[in-house]
Design a protein around this motif. Structure first.
Motif, PDB file in Angstrom:
ATOM      1  N   GLN A  68      46.581  81.444 118.896  1.00 45.60           N
ATOM      2  CA  GLN A  68      46.841  82.306 117.749  1.00 45.60           C
ATOM      3  C   GLN A  68      47.927  83.301 118.170  1.00 45.60           C
ATOM      4  OE1 GLN A  68      45.361  81.856 114.794  1.00 45.60           O
ATOM      5  NE2 GLN A  68      44.084  80.206 115.587  1.00 45.60           N
ATOM      6  N   ASN A  70      55.935  89.521 112.193  1.00 46.99           N
ATOM      7  CA  ASN A  70      56.159  88.602 111.068  1.00 46.99           C
ATOM      8  C   ASN A  70      54.874  88.016 110.508  1.00 46.99           C
ATOM      9  OD1 ASN A  70      58.974  88.909 111.267  1.00 46.99           O
ATOM     10  ND2 ASN A  70      59.079  87.332 112.879  1.00 46.99           N
ATOM     11  N   ALA A  87      50.868  86.060 111.352  1.00 45.44           N
ATOM     12  CA  ALA A  87      50.074  85.268 112.293  1.00 45.44           C
ATOM     13  C   ALA A  87      50.385  83.795 112.147  1.00 45.44           C
ATOM     14  CB  ALA A  87      48.589  85.518 112.056  1.00 45.44           C
ATOM     15  N   GLN A  88      50.380  83.107 113.279  1.00 47.47           N
ATOM     16  CA  GLN A  88      50.593  81.661 113.303  1.00 47.47           C
ATOM     17  C   GLN A  88      49.551  81.019 114.203  1.00 47.47           C
ATOM     18  OE1 GLN A  88      54.961  82.181 114.441  1.00 47.47           O
ATOM     19  NE2 GLN A  88      55.096  80.325 113.184  1.00 47.47           N
ATOM     20  N   ALA A  89      49.206  79.774 113.915  1.00 51.15           N
ATOM     21  CA  ALA A  89      48.248  79.036 114.720  1.00 51.15           C
ATOM     22  C   ALA A  89      48.908  77.786 115.286  1.00 51.15           C
ATOM     23  CB  ALA A  89      47.031  78.662 113.888  1.00 51.15           C
ATOM     24  N   PHE A  90      48.582  77.489 116.541  1.00 53.68           N
ATOM     25  CA  PHE A  90      49.153  76.326 117.221  1.00 53.68           C
ATOM     26  C   PHE A  90      48.056  75.612 117.999  1.00 53.68           C
ATOM     27  CE2 PHE A  90      52.310  79.717 117.083  1.00 53.68           C
ATOM     28  CZ  PHE A  90      53.441  79.099 116.573  1.00 53.68           C
ATOM     29  N   ASP A 117      59.201  79.940 118.403  1.00 44.45           N
ATOM     30  CA  ASP A 117      59.989  79.858 117.181  1.00 44.45           C
ATOM     31  C   ASP A 117      59.609  80.953 116.183  1.00 44.45           C
ATOM     32  OD1 ASP A 117      61.871  78.889 115.414  1.00 44.45           O
ATOM     33  OD2 ASP A 117      60.485  77.442 114.501  1.00 44.45           O
ATOM     34  N   ARG A 118      59.649  82.200 116.625  1.00 44.42           N
ATOM     35  CA  ARG A 118      59.194  83.261 115.741  1.00 44.42           C
ATOM     36  C   ARG A 118      60.374  83.936 115.033  1.00 44.42           C
ATOM     37  NH1 ARG A 118      58.897  87.641 118.781  1.00 44.42           N
ATOM     38  NH2 ARG A 118      59.399  87.217 120.928  1.00 44.42           N
TER      39      ARG A 118
END
Length: 224
Positions: free
Chosen positions: A201, A206, A208-211, A223-224
């Motif tokens: 997480q 920018n 939250a992103q999940a990977f 890649d933010r």
């Protein structure tokens, strides 16, 4: 460390991250979680993994070999940049690292304290006999409560025999060129052969992103 604590609070504030944290309670072997929060030059990381992934077992360590395995694992977990290698151009350094082995029993200490208080309350009632009928009724209820607590504790103790252990680590880093932090290579999989996947997480300004990072694809493109 204050900045890191505020970043950890930021992580918990995002619903997607909170959901992943709840899912970790399922304790899926082979799968760890890594929460990352980036705020300017500051980076906070929080890592969880089942004991089986890190040392190959989850029972209470007793022999010298088990204890040595745990000590070796904790030493490795206390070197985050060796496990999660960040882009060299970012110039990241570790300001603080803390790793520990957690067991289910550690979360029951407060319950034990509460049970002790209940016993003291029971004894206090026995010391007063001004209202015999009332006290007899309360003593009977307290006795039943005590028996219920004892039954629950016996059940919990039995469960602990097959309980889970989990490694937990928190890291605070700073990066001289955080904008250059474009990827993280998970050497973690090389260090711990039983690990298969890490749910990541990432929280930044920018959002939250999940990977999902796996042994087969161990490089995380931020890649933010």
């Amino acid at each position: 460390m204050k900045n890191a604590l505020s970043l950890f609070a930021l992580i918990a504030a995002f619903p997607a991250v909170a959901e992943e944290t709840r899912q970790l309670d399922a304790h899926e072997h082979g799968v760890g979680t890594l929460n990352i929060a980036i705020d300017g030059a500051e980076v906070a990381m929080e890592f969880h993994a089942p004991g089986a992934d890190i040392v190959g077992f989850e029972y209470e360590a007793s022999g010298a070999a088990d204890l040595t395995a745990i000590e070796t694992a904790l030493a490795a977990l206390n070197a985050p940049l060796e496990l999660f290698a960040m882009s060299s151009a970012a110039g990241c350094v570790v300001n603080n690292a803390r790793a520990e082995l957690e067991t289910e029993g550690e979360h029951e200490d407060h319950d034990d304290h509460d049970d002790h208080d209940d016993d003291d309350h029971h004894e206090d009632h026995e010391d007063h006999e001004d209202h015999d009928d009332h006290e007899e009724h309360e003593d009977h209820d307290d006795h039943e409560d005590h028996d219920a607590h004892a039954h629950d504790e016996d059940h919990e103790d039995h469960g602990d025999d097959a309980g889970h252990t989990e490694f937990h680590a928190e890291y605070a880093l700073s990066c001289s060129s955080a904008d250059a932090l474009s990827e993280i290579t998970f050497r973690y999989f090389d260090a711990f052969p039983n690990a298969e996947e890490v749910e990541v997480q990432l929280v930044t300004s920018n959002g939250a992103q999940a990977f999902e990072v796996t042994r087969a694809t161990p490089v995380l493109d931020l890649d933010r």
